[in-house]
Motif scaffolding. Structure first.
Motif, PDB file in Angstrom:
ATOM      1  N   ALA A 119      85.657  43.825  82.728  1.00 31.50           N
ATOM      2  CA  ALA A 119      86.497  43.409  82.094  1.00 31.50           C
ATOM      3  C   ALA A 119      87.493  44.076  81.056  1.00 31.50           C
ATOM      4  O   ALA A 119      88.709  43.953  81.282  1.00 31.50           O
ATOM      5  CB  ALA A 119      86.014  41.677  81.707  1.00 31.50           C
ATOM      6  N   ARG A 120      87.392  44.968  80.638  1.00 31.65           N
ATOM      7  CA  ARG A 120      88.373  45.783  80.090  1.00 31.65           C
ATOM      8  C   ARG A 120      88.811  46.275  80.273  1.00 31.65           C
ATOM      9  O   ARG A 120      90.066  46.947  80.026  1.00 31.65           O
ATOM     10  CB  ARG A 120      87.750  46.240  78.508  1.00 31.65           C
ATOM     11  CG  ARG A 120      86.697  45.443  77.074  1.00 31.65           C
ATOM     12  CD  ARG A 120      86.307  46.248  76.239  1.00 31.65           C
ATOM     13  NE  ARG A 120      85.443  47.622  76.533  1.00 31.65           N
ATOM     14  CZ  ARG A 120      83.922  47.067  76.766  1.00 31.65           C
ATOM     15  NH1 ARG A 120      83.760  45.320  76.426  1.00 31.65           N
ATOM     16  NH2 ARG A 120      82.830  47.593  76.793  1.00 31.65           N
ATOM     17  N   GLU A 121      88.427  47.100  82.004  1.00 29.90           N
ATOM     18  CA  GLU A 121      89.457  48.061  82.064  1.00 29.90           C
ATOM     19  C   GLU A 121      90.391  46.671  83.041  1.00 29.90           C
ATOM     20  O   GLU A 121      91.525  47.672  82.761  1.00 29.90           O
ATOM     21  CB  GLU A 121      88.333  48.576  83.067  1.00 29.90           C
ATOM     22  CG  GLU A 121      87.706  49.647  82.840  1.00 29.90           C
ATOM     23  CD  GLU A 121      88.489  50.935  82.206  1.00 29.90           C
ATOM     24  OE1 GLU A 121      89.165  51.125  83.105  1.00 29.90           O
ATOM     25  OE2 GLU A 121      87.850  51.267  81.196  1.00 29.90           O
ATOM     26  N   ALA A 168      76.099  32.191  71.862  1.00 29.12           N
ATOM     27  CA  ALA A 168      76.759  31.892  73.061  1.00 29.12           C
ATOM     28  C   ALA A 168      75.811  33.450  73.780  1.00 29.12           C
ATOM     29  O   ALA A 168      74.963  34.116  73.429  1.00 29.12           O
ATOM     30  CB  ALA A 168      77.904  32.282  72.863  1.00 29.12           C
ATOM     31  N   LYS A 169      75.647  33.366  75.663  1.00 25.61           N
ATOM     32  CA  LYS A 169      75.159  34.441  76.484  1.00 25.61           C
ATOM     33  C   LYS A 169      75.801  35.598  76.050  1.00 25.61           C
ATOM     34  O   LYS A 169      77.470  35.622  76.431  1.00 25.61           O
ATOM     35  CB  LYS A 169      75.529  34.639  77.404  1.00 25.61           C
ATOM     36  CG  LYS A 169      74.444  33.005  78.459  1.00 25.61           C
ATOM     37  CD  LYS A 169      74.546  33.456  79.385  1.00 25.61           C
ATOM     38  CE  LYS A 169      73.541  31.577  80.429  1.00 25.61           C
ATOM     39  NZ  LYS A 169      73.358  31.839  81.762  1.00 25.61           N
ATOM     40  N   LYS A 170      75.353  36.818  76.296  1.00 30.78           N
ATOM     41  CA  LYS A 170      75.565  38.288  75.858  1.00 30.78           C
ATOM     42  C   LYS A 170      76.186  38.940  77.025  1.00 30.78           C
ATOM     43  O   LYS A 170      75.383  38.075  78.440  1.00 30.78           O
ATOM     44  CB  LYS A 170      74.751  38.930  75.597  1.00 30.78           C
ATOM     45  CG  LYS A 170      74.411  38.792  73.608  1.00 30.78           C
ATOM     46  CD  LYS A 170      74.785  39.881  72.698  1.00 30.78           C
ATOM     47  CE  LYS A 170      74.475  39.044  71.326  1.00 30.78           C
ATOM     48  NZ  LYS A 170      75.038  40.299  70.927  1.00 30.78           N
ATOM     49  N   LEU A 171      77.476  38.838  77.404  1.00 28.14           N
ATOM     50  CA  LEU A 171      78.106  39.607  78.544  1.00 28.14           C
ATOM     51  C   LEU A 171      76.840  40.971  79.182  1.00 28.14           C
ATOM     52  O   LEU A 171      77.224  41.934  77.949  1.00 28.14           O
ATOM     53  CB  LEU A 171      79.743  39.952  78.244  1.00 28.14           C
ATOM     54  CG  LEU A 171      80.220  40.499  80.228  1.00 28.14           C
ATOM     55  CD1 LEU A 171      80.447  39.203  80.806  1.00 28.14           C
ATOM     56  CD2 LEU A 171      81.650  40.294  79.471  1.00 28.14           C
ATOM     57  N   ASP A 172      77.033  40.951  80.252  1.00 26.68           N
ATOM     58  CA  ASP A 172      76.285  42.377  80.958  1.00 26.68           C
ATOM     59  C   ASP A 172      77.639  43.434  80.366  1.00 26.68           C
ATOM     60  O   ASP A 172      78.813  43.726  80.190  1.00 26.68           O
ATOM     61  CB  ASP A 172      76.042  42.051  82.201  1.00 26.68           C
ATOM     62  CG  ASP A 172      75.966  43.168  83.182  1.00 26.68           C
ATOM     63  OD1 ASP A 172      74.717  44.287  82.395  1.00 26.68           O
ATOM     64  OD2 ASP A 172      76.503  44.003  83.471  1.00 26.68           O
ATOM     65  N   PRO A 173      76.579  44.990  79.420  1.00 27.69           N
ATOM     66  CA  PRO A 173      77.639  45.740  79.547  1.00 27.69           C
ATOM     67  C   PRO A 173      78.507  46.561  80.770  1.00 27.69           C
ATOM     68  O   PRO A 173      79.615  46.596  79.690  1.00 27.69           O
ATOM     69  CB  PRO A 173      76.502  47.105  79.053  1.00 27.69           C
ATOM     70  CG  PRO A 173      76.093  45.927  78.221  1.00 27.69           C
ATOM     71  CD  PRO A 173      75.168  44.541  79.418  1.00 27.69           C
ATOM     72  N   HIS A 174      77.931  46.242  81.517  1.00 20.72           N
ATOM     73  CA  HIS A 174      79.331  46.433  82.612  1.00 20.72           C
ATOM     74  C   HIS A 174      80.155  46.101  82.842  1.00 20.72           C
ATOM     75  O   HIS A 174      81.297  46.411  83.184  1.00 20.72           O
ATOM     76  CB  HIS A 174      77.672  47.110  84.061  1.00 20.72           C
ATOM     77  CG  HIS A 174      78.824  47.320  85.086  1.00 20.72           C
ATOM     78  ND1 HIS A 174      78.747  48.614  85.424  1.00 20.72           N
ATOM     79  CD2 HIS A 174      79.188  46.621  86.572  1.00 20.72           C
ATOM     80  CE1 HIS A 174      79.272  48.900  86.342  1.00 20.72           C
ATOM     81  NE2 HIS A 174      79.988  47.431  87.295  1.00 20.72           N
TER      82      HIS A 174
END
Length: 88
Positions: free
Chosen positions: A13-15, A2-8
């Motif tokens: 998304a968590r916020e 799977a592609k890794k989500l950009d850390p930003h």
């Protein structure tokens, strides 16, 4: 793989998830049409032996669809199971 989500993007998304969870009114009923599932129920493992070529072919297809191999293989198996059930 799977592609890794950009850390930003992952942080944003968590916020969002934390904000939505904090704002949620758990006393309200679910909207009409909501289906509640329990995805973490106990499950059984099913092992399959494949040649290196078969494994590589499945892995390549899964990567091209940005899915884990196990997710794609499970979807294929369940699709075939559904077809077999409808045929009988």
């Amino acid at each position: 793989m799977a592609k890794k989500l950009d850390p930003h993007e992952a942080s944003a998304a968590r916020e969002d998830a934390r904000r939505l969870e904090a704002e949620a009114d758990t006393r309200e009923p679910y909207p009409d049409g909501t289906v509640v599932t329990r995805p973490n129920q106990a499950s059984r493992m099913f092992n399959v032996r494949l040649s290196d070529e078969q494994f590589a072919a499945i892995q390549e297809i899964a990567e091209s669809q940005h899915l884990p191999m196990s997710t794609m293989a499970r979807a294929w198996l369940l699709d075939r199971l559904d077809k077999e059930r409808r045929a009988s």
